[in-house]
Write a protein that holds these residues in place. Sequence first.
Motif, short mmCIF file in Angstrom:
data_model
loop_
_atom_site.label_atom_id
_atom_site.label_comp_id
_atom_site.label_asym_id
_atom_site.label_seq_id
_atom_site.Cartn_x
_atom_site.Cartn_y
_atom_site.Cartn_z
N THR A 364 63.77 78.70 -14.24
CA THR A 364 64.02 80.14 -14.06
C THR A 364 63.45 80.61 -12.73
O THR A 364 63.54 81.79 -12.39
N GLU A 365 62.86 79.68 -12.00
CA GLU A 365 62.29 79.98 -10.69
C GLU A 365 63.18 79.38 -9.60
O GLU A 365 64.05 78.55 -9.86
N ASP A 366 62.95 79.81 -8.37
CA ASP A 366 63.60 79.19 -7.22
C ASP A 366 62.68 78.10 -6.69
O ASP A 366 61.57 78.38 -6.25
N VAL A 367 63.17 76.86 -6.74
CA VAL A 367 62.34 75.68 -6.48
C VAL A 367 62.82 74.98 -5.22
O VAL A 367 64.02 74.87 -4.97
N ASP A 566 57.64 66.06 -3.10
CA ASP A 566 56.84 67.16 -3.67
C ASP A 566 57.75 68.29 -4.10
O ASP A 566 58.92 68.35 -3.70
N LEU A 567 57.22 69.15 -4.93
CA LEU A 567 57.98 70.26 -5.51
C LEU A 567 57.13 71.52 -5.40
O LEU A 567 55.95 71.52 -5.77
N ARG A 568 57.72 72.59 -4.90
CA ARG A 568 57.01 73.86 -4.79
C ARG A 568 57.98 75.01 -5.08
O ARG A 568 59.20 74.85 -5.02
N LEU A 569 57.42 76.16 -5.37
CA LEU A 569 58.23 77.35 -5.60
C LEU A 569 58.56 78.01 -4.28
O LEU A 569 57.81 77.91 -3.30
N LEU A 570 59.71 78.66 -4.24
CA LEU A 570 60.14 79.35 -3.03
C LEU A 570 59.09 80.38 -2.62
O LEU A 570 58.65 81.20 -3.43
N GLY A 571 58.69 80.33 -1.37
CA GLY A 571 57.69 81.26 -0.86
C GLY A 571 56.27 80.75 -0.95
O GLY A 571 55.36 81.34 -0.36
N THR A 573 53.31 77.73 -0.41
CA THR A 573 53.02 76.64 0.53
C THR A 573 52.43 75.42 -0.16
O THR A 573 52.62 74.29 0.29
N GLU A 574 51.73 75.62 -1.26
CA GLU A 574 51.12 74.51 -1.98
C GLU A 574 52.09 73.93 -3.00
O GLU A 574 52.67 74.67 -3.79
N PRO A 575 52.30 72.61 -2.99
CA PRO A 575 53.21 72.01 -3.98
C PRO A 575 52.63 72.05 -5.38
O PRO A 575 51.42 71.97 -5.58
N LEU A 576 53.52 72.19 -6.36
CA LEU A 576 53.10 72.16 -7.76
C LEU A 576 52.94 70.74 -8.27
O LEU A 576 52.20 70.49 -9.22
N MET A 577 53.66 69.81 -7.66
CA MET A 577 53.54 68.42 -8.06
C MET A 577 53.94 67.53 -6.90
O MET A 577 54.68 67.95 -6.00
#
Length: 750
Positions: A364-367, A566-571, A573-577
Amino acid sequence: MTDKNKRKRPLVADKRYPGKAKPKPKSRAQAKPAARKAAPARRKPARTKRPRRGGIGGFFAGLARWFWRLIWTITWRVSLVAFLVLGLAVGYIYTTIPPLDALLDGRARGSVTMLDREGDVFAWRGDQFGGVVSAESVSKHLKNAVIATEDRRFYRHFGVSPRGIASAVRINLSEGRGPLQGHGGSTITQQTAKLLCLGEPYDPSTGMTEKEYEADCRRSSLGRKAKEALFSMAMELKYTKNDILSIYLNRAYMGGGAFGAEAAAQRFFGKPAAALSASEGAMLAGLLTAPTTLSPTNNLDRSQSRAATVIRLMEEQGYLSAAEADEAIANPAQLSEAAEAEAGGYFADWVMSSGPEFFTRNTTEDVIIKTTLDQRIQRAAEDGLKWIFENKVRESSKAQAAIVVMSSDGAVRALVGGRKTKVAGAFNRATQAMRQTGSAFKPFIYAAALDLGYSPNDIIVDEPYCLNIPGSGQWCPKNYTKNFKGPVTLTDALKNSLNIPAVKVSESVGREIVSSVASQFGIKSDLAAGPALALGASESTLLEMTGAYAGILNGGSSVTPYGLIDLRLLGETEPLMGTGGGINERVIQEDAARQLVYMMEKVISEGTGQRAKFGGRQLAGKTGTTSANKDAWFVGFSADYVAGVWMGYDDNTPLTGVTGGGLPAEIWRETMSRVHEGMPLTDLPMLAPAPPSDFGEAQPVPEPQTPQPQGGGNQGGGADNVIDRVLRDIFGGGSSGDGASAPAPGFLDR
C-alpha cells in the motif's frame, strides 16, 4: 292669442344664429386639446365573449381546453417540486464531497519502482503514481488533447451535456445497441465522478473484490446515470473547472500500471508530464478510451495511430496549427528504453515474487527497489537467444529456452524466462520450470570425490556395468555413444560425459555424500535416491543450477541467487531491508573447487562443450541432455560471470537432434560473447592436478561393490587420501542400494 303664435317653435341654441350651419366635428388630428385640461378617461370596451360552438365539435374543443389547463397546472407544479428536490439532492451531495487534496490519489495499492545496478529505472509494478499534477502544471498539449478528445464543451456546460447525451443515444440506436450501450456522452466531469465511484469508498466487507467494486462503479443504468449527473453538478458547484480536470488527470488509468498523467509520462516517455510534446500528449490522451488495448507497450503502432486521430481533433478545434499537426504526425511519440523493456520482463517478475509480499505484490506504499540487473547483460542474453532461434531453429518450432547470467556471488545480472522476452506476468522457465538436469549434475559427483581426496588423474574403468535394484531388478546404465572407453581419468570421464564412470564414482563416494554436496551448493529440490542420481534424474530449476555452478567458480562456497539489493519507501533515504542472498558457507575445499574448474575447462576446450568456445578465453562448463532428449542444458562460466541455458518443450516433447553440447552451448556462446565484449581476458581460478608420482601411474578409483537385493542400505563413506579410499574399498564402502528407486531402463545422458 292667435293660432299662429301657437305653432311657432321655441328657440334653442342652434337657432340662435340664423344663417349659420351646424359645425362639423373636427378630426382627431385637427382637434386641439383644451389647454391644461386632462382628457376624460376612455372606458375600456367590454370584452365580448366568443360564442361557443355548439354540438359535438364544441364539446370536444372544450374538453381539449380543459385537459390543456390541467396538464399545464400539473407540469409547472411538478417541475417546481422536481427543481426543489434536485436542488436539495445536489446540495446534500455538495456537503459530502471531500476537499480537493483528498481526491487526487485514489489508488488502493502502492507502486514498486525498480532500479538496476546503476540506479536507473527499468521496471514498474503495482499502481504507479508519479505525483500530483494540476491542469495548470501539465503540458498544454496534454491538457488540450484531453479536452479535444473527451469533452470539447468542458468549459461551457454545468457538468452534464444534454446535447452530448442525445447525440450518444442517437449513435447507439443507429448502431443497433441499447440507448445506454456503447457511447455514453459523458463529460469529463461525469467521467471524474465515475473515477470517484460517486463518492462511495471501497468496503471489503461487501464481499466484492476491488476489481469487482470498480466494475460496479462503472456500470451503466438509468439509476446510475441519474446519480452520476447529480454528483457531477455538485462537483461543478464545489470545484472550479481546472480543479475537476486536475482530479481527472491524476486519477485516470492510462495503461501499463500507470495512474495519472505524471506516472504515464514517466512510464512511457521517461519525462515529467509538464515536458510532453504534442505527439506525446496526444498519445496519452488517446489511451483514455481503452488504456490496456491502446497501451504503447502492448501495441505501439496502434497507439500511434490513435494519437494521430487525436492530433487531427486538436487541429480542428484550434489547439494546433496545420503545420504543428503535420509535424506531430510525422514525428510520432516513441517509447523510452525502459518502456521498451516491457516493465523489466522476467527479471522484474522474479524480484517481485522473491521479495516480501507486503512490500511487493500487496504493498500500500510506494516502494523503491534497487536490483542487481545489468541492462547491458540483459540485452546480450536476449539478443543471443534471438539470434540462435532466428538462424539455427526452424521457424515453426515451439521449443522454448531460458537463460540466467550471474556473478560468482549469486547476484543475478540477467534473466530470460522464454523466447518472448517482452512480457510481464508470464510463466518463467528460468525460475519456475522444474526439469531433469541430466549430465549437468555430474560436476557435483566429482566435487564430492575431489573433496574426499580423489584426483582428476585418478583412473576409472568405463566398461559394462550393472546394479541390482531391490524391487526393480537389474539396471545397466549406458553411455550416450553406446560404446566403452576402458580405463579413463576422472577428467576424461567428465569432459566426454561418460555415464558409467559417473555412476561408479557416485557409488564409490556414496550417494548420500553426493546428494549432500549438491544440496549445499543450492539444489533444493528432492534428489533421486537411487543410482540414477549420478545421471541427473533429479529435477531442478535453471536458476538453482546456475547458482550451484557459481559456488564452484567462487572457490567452493555456496551462494543464494538474489536480485534485490535494498528496498526503501519513496522519499526515504534509509532502506527497510537489504539483500537476501550472496555467498554462504563453504561446501568443498578451495583446492578441490579449483581442480574441478580444471576438469570442467576440459569440457569446453576438448570435450562435449566445444561449441561454447569464443574469443580465446578460458571457459569451463558442462553439457546435459536428459532421457529421450526432453531437456538440454549448458551451464558454465568464465572468470567473470556464470551463465546457464536450458532448452526444451513445455509439454516435454522430445527435442529433435538437440543435445546440451549443441544449441544450448551455442546460445551460451552467443550470450557470453556479447557479455564479454570489451572486457579483458582473465584466467580461470583452476588448479591442474599433480603429475603421477615416481612410484607408478595414477591411482585407480576403488570400484564400488555391486549391491545385492538383500543389502543393508546406503553406506557411502568418504576418504581423505588414497589409503583411506583403499581401506574403505576393503571394508565394504560404497552403496548397497537398499531402498533405491529404479531409474528408467537404458537411461542415456550426455
